[in-house]
Structures are given as C-alpha cells and as structure tokens.
Motif scaffolding. Structure first.
Motif: not given
Ligand code: SF4
Length: 334
Positions: A176-204
């Motif tokens: 967020i500090e980076w988005s204060r000094i640069e004209p960018i939009q930082v987006r925090f994306i929730e970790f999602m379940p897909f094949d072979e990515n060892n996802w679990d509910w608590n990791s998001k």
C-alpha cells in the motif's frame, strides 16, 4: 427475447468480457499456480494457432464481447504474439493483458501501438528473495525495472498480489505504501483452489484481516472507500494523499458472482463459463471441423448453463485440495 448479439446466462447476466489464455507455458513457477516441475506440456497441435484464435474471438465479438484480456501461463512467451495482438486489436474491442512482466520491455511498443492501455502485472512480494522463492525463478529486479518502464510509458498498471497466510501477508502495508508513491493500483487477491496448488481454507487471507491491518496502520479517517466500477471484482480504497490505490479481490469469502460478465477461452480452445466450473465446451474442434457456423450457438449454450455462484461449488470451507475438479491455474489463466 434474447438479442442475438448478446451472451446472457440463466440469471440475466450479460457476458461481454472474454479472457483468452494464449499458452499454458510460463517462464515462472509460482507456487500457487503450478507444480515446481511445471505441468505436463502437450503437443502444440492441441492448442489454438493465432489464426484459429482470431476466428473464435471474432465470433465472441459478434456476440457482444467488448473487452478481451490476454492471459496465460505467460502470454508474452507465446510465439507470434505480435500477429495475435495486431489481429485482435483489429476487432475494435478493448484489449488488455495480464503478464508477469519478465519480457514486458520487449513488447511495450507492440502493446501501446495496438491500443493496449490496461496492464495487470503479477508481483507477490516486494522482497527479492521472497519473490524469487514464490516464483521459483530469479527475475525480481528485471520485473521491478519493467514495471517502472510501463508506468513511465503511461500504461494503467494494476499489481496483482496473491496473498497467502504466513508467506506474504506481512507485506500488505509495504504494497500500500508503494501505491501511495506510484500511480498504480495494488490488488490483493484471495488465494483460490485449483488443481495441484495445495490450497486450503486457512491459507487464504480475508478482506476483514487485510482491512484490520490497514485501519490499525493508517486510522479509519485516512482511508477512502472508492466507488466500484460496473462488473468490477475489486473493492477499492486509497490512503489520503496517494498517487495510487489498492483493492481487494475476495472471490471466495466475498464473491462478486452477481455481476459476473466473464467468460474464459483456454489455450486449447475450450470455453469455461466460470473460473471454478469443470465443465468446458470445445470450440477448437469445431473450427477444425470447418463448421464455423456452429460456434455462436455453442458459445450461447455454454453460458446459458452457467451456475449462479462459483461454478456450483456450495462451500469452499469444506473443500479439500484433493477434491478439486478443475484445471491448474496456469492452464486457465485466472
Ligand atoms: S466464480 Fe464464476 S461466476 Fe463467480 S465471478 Fe468468478 S467466474 Fe464469475
């Protein structure tokens, strides 16, 4: 009466945004996207050629698609990427791209000259060592340099950060500090379940956890809630007196399916009417059979079958990584 130049599902959602995965290949090996050894590479004949891709994209545009985003794997490693971008830019739709920016410096002019202005860049850490360990490659400095180049060139830059508990969730304020000094939009994306990515509910990391950090760091009075754009997926905010902004994309805990307008075309020419739906419709086989007139009815029919939420997944909380029936992230393109 459904107009014949619109793609509408059973919930009256109009689909006018097509995400096309150009390749399943990538020059990174991000832990949440594909296994370390990469995925089983398939014969190139199984994938859309540039010409076949344009034929299919044209039919989507005739059915009302107004925006096409190029994804991958990594789209910029696609052979004949220049012909594909030139061909798609002739279709008169908004063209955008999601890239890891490793090769962005080589294609800045091609993208700009063909009307691409919106560039989403994946960068999951601002710490070189940590980024290189998440991506399993040593391209941090090159990517940061290319992001600087793209900002200078005037592209609208969004930085996609897949937040994973205990991996990079201690960098929320740094981003967020980076988005204060640069004209960018930082987006925090929730970790999602897909094949072979060892996802679990608590990791998001949920929206509430992120905003708790934000409010305790900046104070609620210094955080502005920005207006959401139509069909947009991110909830957007900015810290007062910032050049940029930040957003949260919580497709699991805070879904935005009600206004979904997205369809996906995989690199092997199949429609996915939802990111989480295992059901696909093969358009490439139709093109290769020469029955081009069958494409539109197939597209319309595929979207008509779309589930209201999450491709029909009722609860992610109960979902175990082994129960996931879908593709790897790299073969969908997000
Ligand atoms: S989960 Fe499916 S329906 Fe929901 S927003 Fe994503 S693609 Fe659309």
């Amino acid at each position: 009466m459904i107009p014949d130049n619109q793609i509408i599902d059973g919930f009256s959602r109009v689909h006018d945004y097509l995400r096309i995965s150009l390749t399943e290949r990538c020059n990174l090996r991000c832990t949440y996207c594909m296994p370390e050894e990469g995925i089983q590479l398939r014969d190139r004949k199984e994938f859309m050629s540039g010409e076949e891709l344009i034929v299919i994209a044209k039919k989507f545009v005739e059915l009302g698609v107004k925006k096409i985003r190029l994804t991958g794997g990594e789209p910029l490693i696609k052979k004949n990427i220049d012909q594909i971008i030139q061909g798609l830019s002739n279709l008169g739709v908004e063209l955008a791209i999601t890239t890891n920016a490793v090769l962005l410096d080589r294609y800045i002019d091609l993208l700009w000259d063909n009307g691409v202005r919106n560039v989403n860049i994946s960068l999951d850490s601002l710490k070189a060592d940590r980024f290189n360990s998440i991506s399993r490659r040593n391209y941090f400095d090159r990517i940061k340099k290319n992001i600087g180049l793209a900002i200078q060139h005037g592209f609208n830059i969004k930085i996609n950060v897949v937040l994973m508990r205990g991996v990079n969730d201690d960098e929320i304020i740094d981003f967020i500090e980076w988005s204060r000094i640069e004209p960018i939009q930082v987006r925090f994306i929730e970790f999602m379940p897909f094949d072979e990515n060892n996802w679990d509910w608590n990791s998001k990391v949920s929206q509430k956890e992120i905003m708790d950090q934000v409010y305790s760091n900046y104070g609620t009075e210094n955080i502005i809630r920005l207006e959401d754009e139509k069909n947009k997926i991110a909830r957007n905010y900015m810290v007062t007196e910032s050049r940029g902004s930040f957003g949260i994309i919580s497709s699991i805990t805070n879904p935005f399916c009600d206004t979904c307008n997205r369809i996906r075309l995989t690199a092997d020419g199949k429609i996915k009417n939802c990111l989480f739906s295992p059901n696909e419709t093969d358009l490439l086989a139709v093109v290769r059979s020469g029955k081009i007139e069958d494409l539109k009815p197939l597209i319309i029919d595929s979207v008509k079958k779309k589930k209201k939420y999450h491709g029909g997944i009722d609860s992610f909380e109960e979902l175990k990584s082994d129960d996931i029936v879908n593709r790897t992230m790299v073969s969908i393109g997000g």
